[in-house]
Scaffold this active site. Structure first.
Site, PDB file in Angstrom:
ATOM      1  N   HIS A 236     -98.179  65.076  -1.261  1.00  0.00           N
ATOM      2  CA  HIS A 236     -97.283  64.080  -0.647  1.00  0.00           C
ATOM      3  C   HIS A 236     -97.608  63.978   0.834  1.00  0.00           C
ATOM      4  O   HIS A 236     -97.777  64.994   1.512  1.00  0.00           O
ATOM      5  CB  HIS A 236     -95.830  64.518  -0.860  1.00  0.00           C
ATOM      6  CG  HIS A 236     -94.815  63.475  -0.482  1.00  0.00           C
ATOM      7  ND1 HIS A 236     -94.885  62.173  -0.926  1.00  0.00           N
ATOM      8  CD2 HIS A 236     -93.699  63.541   0.282  1.00  0.00           C
ATOM      9  CE1 HIS A 236     -93.860  61.492  -0.442  1.00  0.00           C
ATOM     10  NE2 HIS A 236     -93.125  62.297   0.300  1.00  0.00           N
TER      11      HIS A 236
ATOM     12  N   TYR B 127     -58.041  53.312  14.926  1.00  0.00           N
ATOM     13  CA  TYR B 127     -57.829  54.646  15.513  1.00  0.00           C
ATOM     14  C   TYR B 127     -58.444  54.735  16.911  1.00  0.00           C
ATOM     15  O   TYR B 127     -59.535  54.208  17.153  1.00  0.00           O
ATOM     16  CB  TYR B 127     -58.471  55.719  14.630  1.00  0.00           C
ATOM     17  CG  TYR B 127     -57.793  55.898  13.300  1.00  0.00           C
ATOM     18  CD1 TYR B 127     -56.528  56.465  13.210  1.00  0.00           C
ATOM     19  CD2 TYR B 127     -58.422  55.508  12.125  1.00  0.00           C
ATOM     20  CE1 TYR B 127     -55.905  56.636  11.978  1.00  0.00           C
ATOM     21  CE2 TYR B 127     -57.817  55.678  10.893  1.00  0.00           C
ATOM     22  CZ  TYR B 127     -56.553  56.243  10.820  1.00  0.00           C
ATOM     23  OH  TYR B 127     -55.945  56.408   9.617  1.00  0.00           O
TER      24      TYR B 127
ATOM     25  N   ARG C 128     -96.853  56.744  -6.397  1.00  0.00           N
ATOM     26  CA  ARG C 128     -95.412  57.010  -6.552  1.00  0.00           C
ATOM     27  C   ARG C 128     -94.684  56.044  -5.612  1.00  0.00           C
ATOM     28  O   ARG C 128     -94.624  56.246  -4.404  1.00  0.00           O
ATOM     29  CB  ARG C 128     -95.097  58.475  -6.204  1.00  0.00           C
ATOM     30  CG  ARG C 128     -95.860  59.474  -7.080  1.00  0.00           C
ATOM     31  CD  ARG C 128     -95.407  60.913  -6.846  1.00  0.00           C
ATOM     32  NE  ARG C 128     -95.478  61.320  -5.468  1.00  0.00           N
ATOM     33  CZ  ARG C 128     -96.577  61.776  -4.854  1.00  0.00           C
ATOM     34  NH1 ARG C 128     -97.706  61.912  -5.519  1.00  0.00           N
ATOM     35  NH2 ARG C 128     -96.538  62.120  -3.583  1.00  0.00           N
TER      36      ARG C 128
ATOM     37  N   CYS D  25     -62.722  52.846   9.808  1.00  0.00           N
ATOM     38  CA  CYS D  25     -61.818  53.862   9.248  1.00  0.00           C
ATOM     39  C   CYS D  25     -62.382  54.375   7.921  1.00  0.00           C
ATOM     40  O   CYS D  25     -63.443  53.942   7.484  1.00  0.00           O
ATOM     41  CB  CYS D  25     -60.440  53.271   8.981  1.00  0.00           C
ATOM     42  SG  CYS D  25     -59.714  52.426  10.387  1.00  0.00           S
TER      43      CYS D  25
ATOM     44  N   LYS E  54     -85.226  58.426  -7.673  1.00  0.00           N
ATOM     45  CA  LYS E  54     -84.351  59.542  -7.297  1.00  0.00           C
ATOM     46  C   LYS E  54     -83.176  58.989  -6.477  1.00  0.00           C
ATOM     47  O   LYS E  54     -83.204  57.824  -6.033  1.00  0.00           O
ATOM     48  CB  LYS E  54     -85.130  60.595  -6.503  1.00  0.00           C
ATOM     49  CG  LYS E  54     -85.781  60.087  -5.235  1.00  0.00           C
ATOM     50  CD  LYS E  54     -86.584  61.184  -4.566  1.00  0.00           C
ATOM     51  CE  LYS E  54     -87.289  60.658  -3.337  1.00  0.00           C
ATOM     52  NZ  LYS E  54     -87.693  61.690  -2.409  1.00  0.00           N
TER      53      LYS E  54
ATOM     54  N   ASP F 239     -61.307  53.698   4.941  1.00  0.00           N
ATOM     55  CA  ASP F 239     -61.317  52.668   3.892  1.00  0.00           C
ATOM     56  C   ASP F 239     -61.270  51.241   4.436  1.00  0.00           C
ATOM     57  O   ASP F 239     -61.202  50.294   3.652  1.00  0.00           O
ATOM     58  CB  ASP F 239     -60.094  52.838   2.966  1.00  0.00           C
ATOM     59  CG  ASP F 239     -59.844  54.279   2.631  1.00  0.00           C
ATOM     60  OD1 ASP F 239     -60.698  54.868   1.946  1.00  0.00           O
ATOM     61  OD2 ASP F 239     -58.820  54.837   3.096  1.00  0.00           O
TER      62      ASP F 239
ATOM     63  N   ARG G 206     -93.664  71.452   2.936  1.00  0.00           N
ATOM     64  CA  ARG G 206     -92.484  71.810   2.127  1.00  0.00           C
ATOM     65  C   ARG G 206     -93.016  72.331   0.793  1.00  0.00           C
ATOM     66  O   ARG G 206     -93.929  73.156   0.830  1.00  0.00           O
ATOM     67  CB  ARG G 206     -91.476  70.661   2.045  1.00  0.00           C
ATOM     68  CG  ARG G 206     -92.009  69.290   1.712  1.00  0.00           C
ATOM     69  CD  ARG G 206     -90.924  68.213   1.700  1.00  0.00           C
ATOM     70  NE  ARG G 206     -91.283  67.147   0.789  1.00  0.00           N
ATOM     71  CZ  ARG G 206     -90.655  65.996   0.676  1.00  0.00           C
ATOM     72  NH1 ARG G 206     -89.594  65.750   1.414  1.00  0.00           N
ATOM     73  NH2 ARG G 206     -91.041  65.085  -0.177  1.00  0.00           N
TER      74      ARG G 206
HETATM   75  C1  UAH Z   1     -92.755  63.691  -3.663  1.00  0.00           C
HETATM   76  C2  UAH Z   1     -92.405  62.244  -3.397  1.00  0.00           C
HETATM   77  C3  UAH Z   1     -91.259  61.890  -2.701  1.00  0.00           C
HETATM   78  O1  UAH Z   1     -90.439  62.860  -2.260  1.00  0.00           O
HETATM   79  C4  UAH Z   1     -90.968  60.536  -2.463  1.00  0.00           C
HETATM   80  C5  UAH Z   1     -91.843  59.581  -2.930  1.00  0.00           C
HETATM   81  C6  UAH Z   1     -91.591  58.124  -2.653  1.00  0.00           C
HETATM   82  O2  UAH Z   1     -91.761  57.879  -1.269  1.00  0.00           O
HETATM   83  P1  UAH Z   1     -91.474  56.432  -0.633  1.00  0.00           P
HETATM   84  O3  UAH Z   1     -90.026  56.152  -0.881  1.00  0.00           O
HETATM   85  O4  UAH Z   1     -91.802  56.581   0.814  1.00  0.00           O
HETATM   86  O5  UAH Z   1     -92.352  55.460  -1.370  1.00  0.00           O
HETATM   87  C7  UAH Z   1     -92.972  59.977  -3.608  1.00  0.00           C
HETATM   88  N1  UAH Z   1     -93.236  61.304  -3.825  1.00  0.00           N
END
Ligand code: UAH
Length: 394
Positions: free
Chosen positions: A170, A272, A226, A319, A39, A321, A140
């Site tokens: 999670h 700045y 994950r 800054c 992600k 850039d 959540r």
């Molecule tokens: C639902 C979910 C997440 O939001 C993130 C991850 C991965 O977590 P890490 O980056 O801490 O390994 C897994 N699952």
């Protein structure tokens, strides 16, 4: 020819990503798979390139936060199973079915509406695969209710247009020394799994571990973990970095080249707000990077860079850039390579160090580096790919 003109770029070592997957492969029980979490554009590393490398290294599926991120991966030709971990609006289900993307559900009404919507389609659609999300202590998305969980399981098992593919939770505190919270979340997860088996359901793919939990509790791997932050060679917390249960290789470096050098003939102020004054004899180098790239303005007069293998200080305000350095020793010339995050010789500026300086976590540092910065991908030290949104190259 490189497909960008800028003298600031991110370098991603794909061999590091592969080595990290292989490390987890060895760390986990044989039957536990690896879902690589890519992600937020692969935590800033590039979702397509990181995802491909993770799959080549032994991951069996990928996960993202939202459907649009999954579509990017599919449209780039990635055929592996893809899971959306977050919420998907019901008006996007057709896209998920069309591109064979697994979704997360956690409310019986959503599951019922998804069933009703897809059941109406003519010709009948192929089934949409669903993972049920349970909230065991994160607070959540996810159901906390066993009756809701059983209702969703029932709807999924009797639907011709939905298929029950997985169940997951999670963890909120798996990276901490105190394991009370993560243990109680895991107990709660097991209770929910037991409620399902007691009601006669055969469990689908079960998963609960993020990087931290996979490092600490590999025996909780179930069908898959994950793997997010540690795919990229970063530890989920300073505590886990210190423990060194696994040895990880950071994949990302942020590099730039000096764009101007001046030696102060008389005192002059820098940037700045005139918050820094260069004294006569001081050498000031300008860099073509700024906060509009995701290089935080909070590094003003606080951060460091590496030049000729030495640590040099950021002076004045960062800054939009441009950023300035004070070169204390040796020569500096336009075009010299400067490392903002990463290693040069014996010196290193780790993402952990930058995060500590900014009062945040290492996750945020690569995620901040945005589309203005081209990504360069290396394998075996050779450049094998580029990505640059401004050049229209993914
Ligand atoms: C639902 C979910 C997440 O939001 C993130 C991850 C991965 O977590 P890490 O980056 O801490 O390994 C897994 N699952």
């Amino acid at each position: 020819m490189k497909p960008f003109c800028r003298d600031t770029w991110v370098e991603v070592d794909l061999d590091a990503i592969r080595a990290n997957v292989e490390t987890f492969r060895r760390h986990l029980p044989r039957q536990t798979g690896i879902m690589a979490v890519v992600k937020a554009d692969g935590y800033g590393h590039g979702a397509v390139q990181a995802g491909r490398e993770a799959l080549a290294g032994g991951a069996d599926s990928l996960a993202v936060a939202m459907l649009d991120e999954a579509l990017v991966l599919r449209k780039a030709g990635i055929e592996a199973p893809l899971l959306v971990l977050g919420y998907t609006p019901l008006d996007s289900l057709a896209e998920a079915v069309r591109w064979d993307i697994q979704l997360t559900a956690y409310h019986p009404e959503w599951v019922q509406s998804a069933h009703a919507q897809l059941a109406e389609r003519k010709p009948a659609s192929k089934p949409l695969e669903i993972h049920l999300k349970v909230d065991t202590g994160m607070g959540r998305i996810g159901t906390q209710s066993i009756p809701e969980l059983l209702a969703m399981a029932d709807r999924l098992n009797t639907s011709a247009v939905l298929r029950w593919k997985g169940i997951f939770t999670h963890f909120a505190c798996a990276d901490e020394e105190d394991t009370t919270h993560v243990q109680s979340q895991h107990d709660c997860f097991q209770e929910m799994l037991q409620a399902l088996t007691a009601a006669g359901y055969e469990l689908p793919q079960v998963h609960c571990c993020n990087s931290a939990a996979a490092i600490r509790f590999p025996e909780w791997g179930y069908d898959t973990i994950r793997l997010g932050i540690s795919l990229y060679g970063l530890y989920p917390s300073p505590y886990l970095k210190e423990r060194q249960d696994v040895s990880l290789v950071p994949a990302l470096q942020l590099k730039t080249r000096i764009s101007h050098v001046k030696r102060a003939a008389k005192p002059f102020t820098v940037s700045y707000g005139a918050t820094y004054t260069a004294s006569p004899g001081e050498v000031v180098a300008s860099l073509p990077i700024g906060y509009a790239d995701g290089f935080s303005r909070s590094l003003s007069n606080r951060g460091f860079a590496l030049h000729n293998g030495r640590r040099v200080a950021i002076i004045g305000r960062v800054c939009m850039d441009q950023t300035m350095l004070r070169i204390d020793e040796g020569n500096a010339s336009v075009g010299d390579e400067v490392i903002l995050y990463g290693r040069q010789g014996e010196e290193e500026i780790s993402l952990d160090e930058v995060a500590a300086l900014l009062g945040t976590i290492n996750y945020e540092i690569p995620c901040m580096l945005n589309y203005r910065i081209p990504r360069v991908y290396r394998k075996n030290r050779e450049i094998v790919d580029y990505a640059h949104a401004l050049a229209g190259k993914r």
